[in-house]
Write an enzyme that holds these catalytic residues in place. Structure first.
Site, mmCIF file in Angstrom:
data_model
loop_
_atom_site.group_PDB
_atom_site.id
_atom_site.type_symbol
_atom_site.label_atom_id
_atom_site.label_comp_id
_atom_site.label_asym_id
_atom_site.label_seq_id
_atom_site.Cartn_x
_atom_site.Cartn_y
_atom_site.Cartn_z
ATOM 1 N N GLU A 93 -24.348 5.951 7.105
ATOM 2 C CA GLU A 93 -24.051 5.782 8.525
ATOM 3 C C GLU A 93 -22.590 6.046 8.886
ATOM 4 O OE1 GLU A 93 -25.543 1.917 9.687
ATOM 5 O OE2 GLU A 93 -27.605 2.485 9.322
ATOM 6 N N GLU A 145 -33.761 3.433 5.974
ATOM 7 C CA GLU A 145 -33.694 2.043 6.464
ATOM 8 C C GLU A 145 -34.565 1.912 7.692
ATOM 9 O OE1 GLU A 145 -29.860 0.308 7.387
ATOM 10 O OE2 GLU A 145 -28.990 1.140 5.551
HETATM 11 O O1 IFM Z 1 -27.365 -4.219 7.876
HETATM 12 C C1 IFM Z 1 -27.231 -2.932 8.378
HETATM 13 C C2 IFM Z 1 -26.993 -1.951 7.249
HETATM 14 O O2 IFM Z 1 -25.893 -2.289 6.490
HETATM 15 C C3 IFM Z 1 -26.783 -0.567 7.805
HETATM 16 N N1 IFM Z 1 -27.817 -0.195 8.724
HETATM 17 C C4 IFM Z 1 -28.201 -1.136 9.747
HETATM 18 C C5 IFM Z 1 -28.456 -2.499 9.129
HETATM 19 C C6 IFM Z 1 -28.877 -3.492 10.221
HETATM 20 O O3 IFM Z 1 -27.885 -3.623 11.178
#
Ligand code: IFM
Length: 457
Positions: free
Chosen positions: A173, A353
């Site tokens: 990210e 994710e």
């Molecule tokens: O916890 C975070 C993660 O570290 C990165 N992506 C989003 C998740 C939820 O906010």
């Protein structure tokens, strides 16, 4: 009696589809200054008053550094194919440059080997935000030199364990690190300067491309890629102002990263908007950023509804939302995947994710997190729908294995499919974990049945 809902996805996923769970180093490990680990920018940020909602930090977190073996057993017990975790750069090279920390490297080798012993594929992320504080003191990601330190770090980690990990992600990210870390200042290192944020984004992208080149040159066999947080961006109303605003937001969130990674350079509309705040791009940078990769990781949580007049009130959308205040909109994942597939020539995608924070209640030792089950089920269906329409998707990973340190929200937001009691470090499987296990078992059974049928036909 087993009270867990039956997974009833309308899609059968291919035999080699990778089901996984994900975490990151700072969010679960703790042991913040043990065995030679140096401080990261998040260790320092947590010490700044009023940065973290519950005034907590990552000193202990889920104590995974000490409990890694039992945590790996929990992962194995879920029956996943893959575990996505990150290496803490300051644990393996405390100053970001200079000496390597053997104890830190040995820890991640134990994780990798422990996963392999349990039949689980390691998916390793190099940078999930915990930059060594010493590098920040020299300008951090805003300093072009950090790009080269990152490449050294990537090469060293890959030399040690690249022969055993299925995939290496360079960055998790970059939009979050650049924008929340350097433009709004909500995240570490807490800088509020748009020109710096854009320089950071450029250096992250460049270091990704150079690291992929260097890893390939040293013969690394792992699949190599990057993970982006992406969302459809939709205007709150049909007014030209809102539409133009949504287009620009899409440019900053999606196209600013996707375009250069996939050989289109930075988007002209965003460059024009940034004006003097646009990063300085040296000759060859765009070619390096566009180095072909083996996979693209997509993290999806919600769509973004935006209005030119200011902040969109999530209540107005009429959709339910999670404890983070994010709309629950699984269709957005299908929309996003179809759009990416249409606009870019892509390698296979992993949804690296997806998950939801909800307030969980423990009743007689059980956590019936039906909303999380429903959230995950609907998003897995959204992945199936995109695949049915031709998008090459090779895996899906739930965020997160464990409740953990949710950055500026501290420990108040719980994303885990496994509950963590932070006072005892007791882990308890939520219904969502049991449901996910059933889903994977059912998928595997369906595959075997299909194979048998095919053989007997
Ligand atoms: O916890 C975070 C993660 O570290 C990165 N992506 C989003 C998740 C939820 O906010």
């Amino acid at each position: 009696m087993d009270m867990i809902a039956e997974p009833n996805s309308s899609f059968t996923f291919p035999a080699d589809f990778v089901w996984g769970v994900a975490t990151s180093s700072f969010q679960i490990e703790g042991a913040a200054s043990e065995d030679g680990k140096g401080p990261s920018i998040w260790d320092e940020f947590c010490r700044v008053p009023n940065t973290i909602a519950d005034h907590s930090n990552g000193d202990v977190a889920c104590d995974h550094y000490h409990r890694w073996a039992t945590d790996l057993n929990l992962i194995a017990n879920l029956g996943v194919d893959a575990y996505r975790f990150s290496v803490s750069w300051p644990r393996v090279r405390p100053g970001g440059a200079g000496a390597w920390n053997e104890q830190g490297l040995a820890f991640y080798e134990r994780i990798v080997d422990g996963l392999l012993e349990r039949g689980i594929k390691p998916y390793l992320t190099l940078n999930h935000w915990d930059l060594p504080a010493e590098l920040q003191a020299k300008g951090g990601w805003a300093n072009r030199d950090t790009v080269h330190r990152f490449v050294e770090y990537a090469c060293h980690v890959a030399q040690r364990m690249g022969d055993r990990v299925a995939a290496i992600t360079t960055h998790n990210e970059p939009w979050v690190m650049a924008t929340l870390g350097h433009e709004t200042g909500e995240f570490a290192p807490g800088i509020k300067n748009r020109a710096i944020a854009m320089r950071v984004s450029h250096h992250l992208l460049l270091s990704h491309g150079l690291a992929v080149q260097a890893l390939r040159a040293q013969g690394c066999k792992s699949k190599l890629g990057i993970v982006l947080n992406l969302s459809p961006v939709v205007p709150a109303t049909d007014t030209p102002e809102d539409k133009a605003f949504a287009q620009l937001k899409d440019g900053k969130l999606v196209r600013w990263y996707m375009d250069p990674l996939f050989n289109k350079g930075y988007p002209a509309d965003v460059l024009a908007y940034l004006d003097n705040d646009a990063p300085k791009v040296k000759d060859g940078d765009l070619r390096d950023i566009a180095t072909p990769m083996d996979f693209l990781g997509v993290n999806y949580y919600s769509r973004k509804v935006v209005s030119a007049s200011g902040h969109w009130d999530v209540h107005k959308g009429g959709l339910p939302f999670t404890d983070m205040g994010w709309e629950i909109y699984p269709e957005g994942l299908t929309e996003l995947l179809l759009r990416l597939n249409r606009d870019y020539v892509l390698p296979p995608i992993y949804v690296t994710e997806n998950g939801a924070a909800f307030k969980d209640a423990m009743t007689e030792g059980q956590i019936h997190d039906t909303r999380r089950v429903d959230f995950i089920a609907r998003h897995i269906d959204a992945v199936g729908a995109a695949m049915a329409q031709g998008v090459r998707i090779e895996g899906y990973m739930v965020w997160s294995l464990l409740d953990n340190f949710e950055w500026a929200s501290g420990y108040e937001k719980r994303f885990g499919i496994i509950h963590v009691d932070y006072s005892t470090q007791q882990r308890t499987l939520k219904d969502s974990a049991r449901w996910y296990r059933k889903l994977m078992q059912r998928n595997k059974a369906e595959r075997i049945q299909a194979e048998l049928l095919a053989r007997s036909a």
